[in-house]
Design an enzyme around this catalytic site. Sequence first.
Site, PDB file in Angstrom:
ATOM      1  N   THR A 164       9.556   3.355   0.155  1.00 39.70           N
ATOM      2  CA  THR A 164       9.439   1.938  -0.206  1.00 39.70           C
ATOM      3  C   THR A 164      10.041   1.032   0.879  1.00 39.70           C
ATOM      4  O   THR A 164      11.098   1.339   1.437  1.00 39.70           O
ATOM      5  CB  THR A 164      10.100   1.687  -1.589  1.00 39.70           C
ATOM      6  OG1 THR A 164       9.874   0.344  -1.966  1.00 39.70           O
ATOM      7  CG2 THR A 164      11.583   1.980  -1.604  1.00 39.70           C
ATOM      8  N   GLY A 165       9.295  -0.022   1.177  1.00 36.76           N
ATOM      9  CA  GLY A 165       9.846  -1.109   2.005  1.00 36.76           C
ATOM     10  C   GLY A 165      10.188  -0.825   3.458  1.00 36.76           C
ATOM     11  O   GLY A 165      10.953  -1.571   4.057  1.00 36.76           O
ATOM     12  N   GLY A 195       0.830  -1.200   0.000  1.00 33.94           N
ATOM     13  CA  GLY A 195       0.000   0.000   0.000  1.00 33.94           C
ATOM     14  C   GLY A 195       0.859   1.242   0.000  1.00 33.94           C
ATOM     15  O   GLY A 195       2.034   1.201   0.400  1.00 33.94           O
ATOM     16  N   ASN A 196       0.313   2.336  -0.483  1.00 34.08           N
ATOM     17  CA  ASN A 196       1.045   3.600  -0.487  1.00 34.08           C
ATOM     18  C   ASN A 196       0.095   4.789  -0.527  1.00 34.08           C
ATOM     19  O   ASN A 196      -1.038   4.670  -0.981  1.00 34.08           O
ATOM     20  CB  ASN A 196       2.075   3.659  -1.630  1.00 34.08           C
ATOM     21  CG  ASN A 196       1.672   2.824  -2.822  1.00 34.08           C
ATOM     22  OD1 ASN A 196       0.828   3.229  -3.603  1.00 34.08           O
ATOM     23  ND2 ASN A 196       2.229   1.621  -2.938  1.00 34.08           N
ATOM     24  N   SER A 221       7.561   2.440  -4.915  1.00 32.98           N
ATOM     25  CA  SER A 221       7.723   2.046  -6.322  1.00 32.98           C
ATOM     26  C   SER A 221       6.510   2.455  -7.160  1.00 32.98           C
ATOM     27  O   SER A 221       6.572   2.481  -8.380  1.00 32.98           O
ATOM     28  CB  SER A 221       7.938   0.538  -6.416  1.00 32.98           C
ATOM     29  OG  SER A 221       6.824  -0.128  -5.844  1.00 32.98           O
ATOM     30  N   GLU A 222       5.391   2.779  -6.485  1.00 36.64           N
ATOM     31  CA  GLU A 222       4.188   3.210  -7.229  1.00 36.64           C
ATOM     32  C   GLU A 222       4.165   4.725  -7.455  1.00 36.64           C
ATOM     33  O   GLU A 222       3.137   5.268  -7.856  1.00 36.64           O
ATOM     34  CB  GLU A 222       2.911   2.773  -6.503  1.00 36.64           C
ATOM     35  CG  GLU A 222       2.627   1.277  -6.555  1.00 36.64           C
ATOM     36  CD  GLU A 222       2.260   0.733  -7.934  1.00 36.64           C
ATOM     37  OE1 GLU A 222       2.381   1.467  -8.937  1.00 36.64           O
ATOM     38  OE2 GLU A 222       1.870  -0.447  -7.997  1.00 36.64           O
ATOM     39  N   HIS A 248      -4.963  -6.774  -8.841  1.00 34.61           N
ATOM     40  CA  HIS A 248      -3.971  -6.013  -8.082  1.00 34.61           C
ATOM     41  C   HIS A 248      -4.554  -5.391  -6.796  1.00 34.61           C
ATOM     42  O   HIS A 248      -4.189  -5.790  -5.704  1.00 34.61           O
ATOM     43  CB  HIS A 248      -3.378  -4.942  -9.024  1.00 34.61           C
ATOM     44  CG  HIS A 248      -2.296  -4.131  -8.400  1.00 34.61           C
ATOM     45  ND1 HIS A 248      -1.529  -3.253  -9.119  1.00 34.61           N
ATOM     46  CD2 HIS A 248      -1.855  -4.021  -7.116  1.00 34.61           C
ATOM     47  CE1 HIS A 248      -0.653  -2.664  -8.308  1.00 34.61           C
ATOM     48  NE2 HIS A 248      -0.842  -3.117  -7.096  1.00 34.61           N
ATOM     49  N   HIS A 305      -4.175  -3.004  -1.213  1.00 36.07           N
ATOM     50  CA  HIS A 305      -4.593  -4.325  -1.717  1.00 36.07           C
ATOM     51  C   HIS A 305      -5.650  -4.865  -0.762  1.00 36.07           C
ATOM     52  O   HIS A 305      -5.650  -6.056  -0.445  1.00 36.07           O
ATOM     53  CB  HIS A 305      -3.407  -5.284  -1.769  1.00 36.07           C
ATOM     54  CG  HIS A 305      -2.233  -4.748  -2.529  1.00 36.07           C
ATOM     55  ND1 HIS A 305      -0.944  -5.054  -2.211  1.00 36.07           N
ATOM     56  CD2 HIS A 305      -2.167  -3.911  -3.600  1.00 36.07           C
ATOM     57  CE1 HIS A 305      -0.123  -4.428  -3.055  1.00 36.07           C
ATOM     58  NE2 HIS A 305      -0.846  -3.721  -3.904  1.00 36.07           N
TER      59      HIS A 305
END
Length: 215
Positions: free
Chosen positions: A45-46, A28-29, A75-76, A159, A97
């Site tokens: 990220t991460g 998620g972001n 990354s999105e 997705h 998601h």
Amino acid sequence: MEYTEIREKVIQYSLQLQKAGLIRGTSGNISLRSKDGKVIAITPTGIPYDLLTPDDIPLVDDAGIVVDGRKKPSSELPMHLEILRFRKDLASVIHTHSLFCTVFAVMNRDLPAVTIPQILCGISSVKVVPFEFPGTQKLGQAILSVLGERGRAALLQNHGVVAAAPSLEYAYTIAEYLEEAAQVAYYAYAAGALNPIAQEAVDKMTEFVASGKNL
Ligand SMILES: [Zn+2]
């Protein structure tokens, strides 16, 4: 440190999404545009959300160049940028998601208007965006073509889901109520009787919401 308020808000809502079970792990972001329109704060990220501090949150410009922040953007980022660049009425994008929205995205089936909160937060049915690879600008373009000039939510085939709004608070409300609607729709479908709210009623309630009146 600049833009502390929007960076703190991104962390606060990431944790809230996690607490509500809408995101798991580091998936998620969230992005949020500053009020002066100069930068976008986005989740890195991460990194586990509970370890984040405001100076970890990257700030990027319109071209996606990091102007401040210790960590690498999600990354999105290309997807968030594409949506926020072309929809100036929107300031925030949430991508998750979340389970039942993703079930509909995997079924490749539009989510119908099934719950009152869904309509009251300005969303009726939600369309599925054909599959594009995660992390690409193409995914952002495909979402924009489904959102059009006024849409605020879309399912991403196989997705997840995207909610976008003029504020992060509003985008969160959409993400939360859409997951509820997807859950209700799924169980109704599984029970053999998925009856969406009649279009006429959806239109009437949408009109009320747009006019700022109470139902
Ligand atoms: Zn994703």
